[in-house]
Design an enzyme around this catalytic site. Structure first.
Site, PDB file in Angstrom:
ATOM      1  N   GLU A  12      12.505  66.118  76.839  1.00 25.61           N
ATOM      2  CA  GLU A  12      11.153  65.767  77.368  1.00 25.61           C
ATOM      3  C   GLU A  12      10.673  66.107  75.709  1.00 25.61           C
ATOM      4  O   GLU A  12       9.750  64.893  75.215  1.00 25.61           O
ATOM      5  CB  GLU A  12      10.557  65.608  78.500  1.00 25.61           C
ATOM      6  CG  GLU A  12       8.909  65.089  78.274  1.00 25.61           C
ATOM      7  CD  GLU A  12       7.817  66.196  77.634  1.00 25.61           C
ATOM      8  OE1 GLU A  12       8.428  67.194  77.831  1.00 25.61           O
ATOM      9  OE2 GLU A  12       7.416  65.279  77.390  1.00 25.61           O
ATOM     10  N   HIS A 315      10.225  65.125  82.106  1.00 23.72           N
ATOM     11  CA  HIS A 315      10.067  66.137  82.147  1.00 23.72           C
ATOM     12  C   HIS A 315      10.878  67.784  83.416  1.00 23.72           C
ATOM     13  O   HIS A 315      10.616  68.456  83.035  1.00 23.72           O
ATOM     14  CB  HIS A 315       8.305  65.797  82.983  1.00 23.72           C
ATOM     15  CG  HIS A 315       7.361  65.628  81.829  1.00 23.72           C
ATOM     16  ND1 HIS A 315       6.574  64.551  80.806  1.00 23.72           N
ATOM     17  CD2 HIS A 315       6.716  66.712  81.136  1.00 23.72           C
ATOM     18  CE1 HIS A 315       5.989  64.308  80.480  1.00 23.72           C
ATOM     19  NE2 HIS A 315       5.853  65.798  80.332  1.00 23.72           N
TER      20      HIS A 315
HETATM   21  P1  ATP Z   1       2.485  65.492  74.875  1.00 24.04           P
HETATM   22  O1  ATP Z   1       3.644  66.122  73.871  1.00 24.04           O
HETATM   23  O2  ATP Z   1       3.327  64.233  75.293  1.00 24.04           O
HETATM   24  O3  ATP Z   1       1.730  64.890  73.934  1.00 24.04           O
HETATM   25  P2  ATP Z   1       1.431  67.807  76.593  1.00 24.04           P
HETATM   26  O4  ATP Z   1       1.256  68.870  76.003  1.00 24.04           O
HETATM   27  O5  ATP Z   1      -0.099  66.824  76.773  1.00 24.04           O
HETATM   28  O6  ATP Z   1       1.960  65.853  76.855  1.00 24.04           O
HETATM   29  P3  ATP Z   1       3.276  66.553  78.805  1.00 24.04           P
HETATM   30  O7  ATP Z   1       3.952  67.388  78.415  1.00 24.04           O
HETATM   31  O8  ATP Z   1       3.190  65.007  78.812  1.00 24.04           O
HETATM   32  O9  ATP Z   1       1.950  66.952  78.181  1.00 24.04           O
HETATM   33  O10 ATP Z   1       2.823  66.927  80.464  1.00 24.04           O
HETATM   34  C1  ATP Z   1       1.740  66.429  81.283  1.00 24.04           C
HETATM   35  C2  ATP Z   1       2.116  67.240  82.355  1.00 24.04           C
HETATM   36  O11 ATP Z   1       0.842  66.469  82.923  1.00 24.04           O
HETATM   37  C3  ATP Z   1       3.198  66.859  83.402  1.00 24.04           C
HETATM   38  O12 ATP Z   1       2.940  68.617  84.153  1.00 24.04           O
HETATM   39  C4  ATP Z   1       2.613  66.016  84.127  1.00 24.04           C
HETATM   40  O13 ATP Z   1       3.142  65.815  85.330  1.00 24.04           O
HETATM   41  C5  ATP Z   1       1.367  66.360  84.718  1.00 24.04           C
HETATM   42  N1  ATP Z   1       0.614  65.014  84.874  1.00 24.04           N
HETATM   43  C6  ATP Z   1       0.322  63.900  84.149  1.00 24.04           C
HETATM   44  N2  ATP Z   1      -0.285  62.400  85.103  1.00 24.04           N
HETATM   45  C7  ATP Z   1      -0.168  63.005  85.994  1.00 24.04           C
HETATM   46  C8  ATP Z   1      -0.900  62.608  86.976  1.00 24.04           C
HETATM   47  N3  ATP Z   1      -1.603  61.507  86.708  1.00 24.04           N
HETATM   48  N4  ATP Z   1      -1.081  63.138  87.841  1.00 24.04           N
HETATM   49  C9  ATP Z   1      -0.984  64.793  88.355  1.00 24.04           C
HETATM   50  N5  ATP Z   1       0.147  64.927  87.038  1.00 24.04           N
HETATM   51  C10 ATP Z   1       0.280  64.477  85.972  1.00 24.04           C
END
Ligand code: ATP
Length: 349
Positions: A12, A315
């Protein structure tokens, strides 16, 4: 000395690798080195939210850290003993509180003593678990593992203003985490939709809820506009809660200036339909978030656990891969009648 070295660009390739690795480094005491952090994102490296996770992890574990700077693509993290206590983490403007909680919770729920964590920032952010998902979906599963967890929402925080506040009490299980199987969602108990709409016209909420009522054939008692203080906006989260006998799922879409109420509703309708079209226990977000606590329980007990999910996201796959770098478990998944089945089993390294 054992050390886990990770390439943050695999799978991811985003912030999840960092948070899972920080959590497991603290839970196992094994130092971590991670390179090419968030390499697959347009702005790679540590963004403010990720830096907040590193700082929070450092605060609870007394870790020796290098590379904890905005934009940094490599990090060395050598944790000390995790200390239960009363912590306050300000994530800054609308940075997600729940992602910082996601990083520290696994370690605090295995610490020697009760903790309280107060977080400020965003509580309802796109691309992060909204507070209500944590409260209704995730926390009940931790309780099933024996952890005492209570979370309260003191103030909503929406992007971009932020200013939300969450208060979480964590009581580790006296006799360690217990694994369980979650193969079926069970009978439906309560299905409803809510539109949070501080400082925006109420008619937007009514249009969103009407679109859900039309799509699912729901009656007025299933459509709610919870009271929210006007100074907690502007913001809009449209949430669908599906409480079943064995698990509660919360699906959320967020209002944006460029989207009509119907478009916001259409997004969450699509997610709910995908979940309802499969009959697996959990949806795509719980599928990636459940893997870590369940793997900790399996690792401790030397047993196995399984769950079914409607989708196997990148993910979730990446999380399983990172988990196997730290714990003596094997995480496997395959298609099954209800969607996908994830098996986590203990194995000797
Ligand atoms: P990036 O590095 O992609 O900018 P990030 O660190 O902000 O990302 P991600 O790696 O995309 O975040 O992880 C996001 C987390 O939030 C994951 O565990 C995902 O399942 C959770 N998540 C995202 N949207 C929702 C939602 N609508 N409801 C519940 N959990 C969510």
């Amino acid at each position: 000395m054992t050390i886990v070295e990770l390439d943050g660009s695999v799978g991811e390739g985003g912030g999840q690798i960092l948070r899972t690795a920080l959590s497991l480094s603290m839970c196992t005491g094994v130092p971590l080195r991670i390179e090419r952090i968030r390499a697959k994102r347009p702005k790679p490296g540590l963004m403010r939210q990720h830096l907040s996770c590193v700082q929070a992890a450092q605060a609870i574990s007394g870790a020796a850290v290098s590379g904890a700077e905005l934009g940094s693509q490599s990090l060395a993290f050598c944790p000390g003993e995790v200390r239960a206590g009363h912590y306050r983490f300000a994530v800054g403007t609308a940075g997600s509180c729940t992602l910082v909680l996601q990083a520290v919770l696994p370690a605090l729920m295995q610490a020697e003593g009760i903790s309280r964590v107060e977080l400020s920032g965003g509580t309802h952010n796109p691309m992060a678990p909204p507070f209500h998902f944590i409260e209704r979906s995730f926390i009940p599963l931790l309780r099933r593992m024996g952890v005492g967890v209570d979370a309260s929402l003191r103030r909503h925080g929406f992007y971009p203003a932020g200013g939300g506040e969450i208060d979480v009490a964590i009581c580790p299980p006296a006799d360690g985490l217990r694994a369980f199987d979650l193969l079926e969602r069970g009978e439906p108990r309560d299905l409803y939709a809510e539109s949070l709409i501080p400082a925006l016209p109420r008619r937007v909420a009514m249009l969103e809820l009407q679109a859900l009522a039309d799509a699912f054939g729901w009656g007025p008692e299933q459509l709610r506009v919870p009271a929210v203080r006007q100074n907690e906006g502007p913001g809009n989260a449209l949430m669908v809660t599906l409480a079943h006998a064995h698990v509660t799922e919360v699906f959320t879409s967020f209002g944006e200036k460029s989207l009509s109420a119907e478009q916001v509703a259409a997004r969450v309708i699509a997610e709910v339909r995908a979940y309802q079209g499969a009959c697996a226990a959990v949806g795509p977000h719980l599928a990636d978030q459940l893997a870590l606590p369940l793997a900790l329980a399996v690792h401790r007990q030397g047993t196995s656990a399984a769950y079914t999910c409607s989708e196997m996201t990148e993910h979730a796959r990446t999380n399983l891969a990172v988990i196997q770098e730290f714990l003596s478990v094997r995480g496997e998944f395959h298609r099954c009648e209800s969607g996908w089945r994830v098996n986590i089993s203990a194995h000797q390294r």
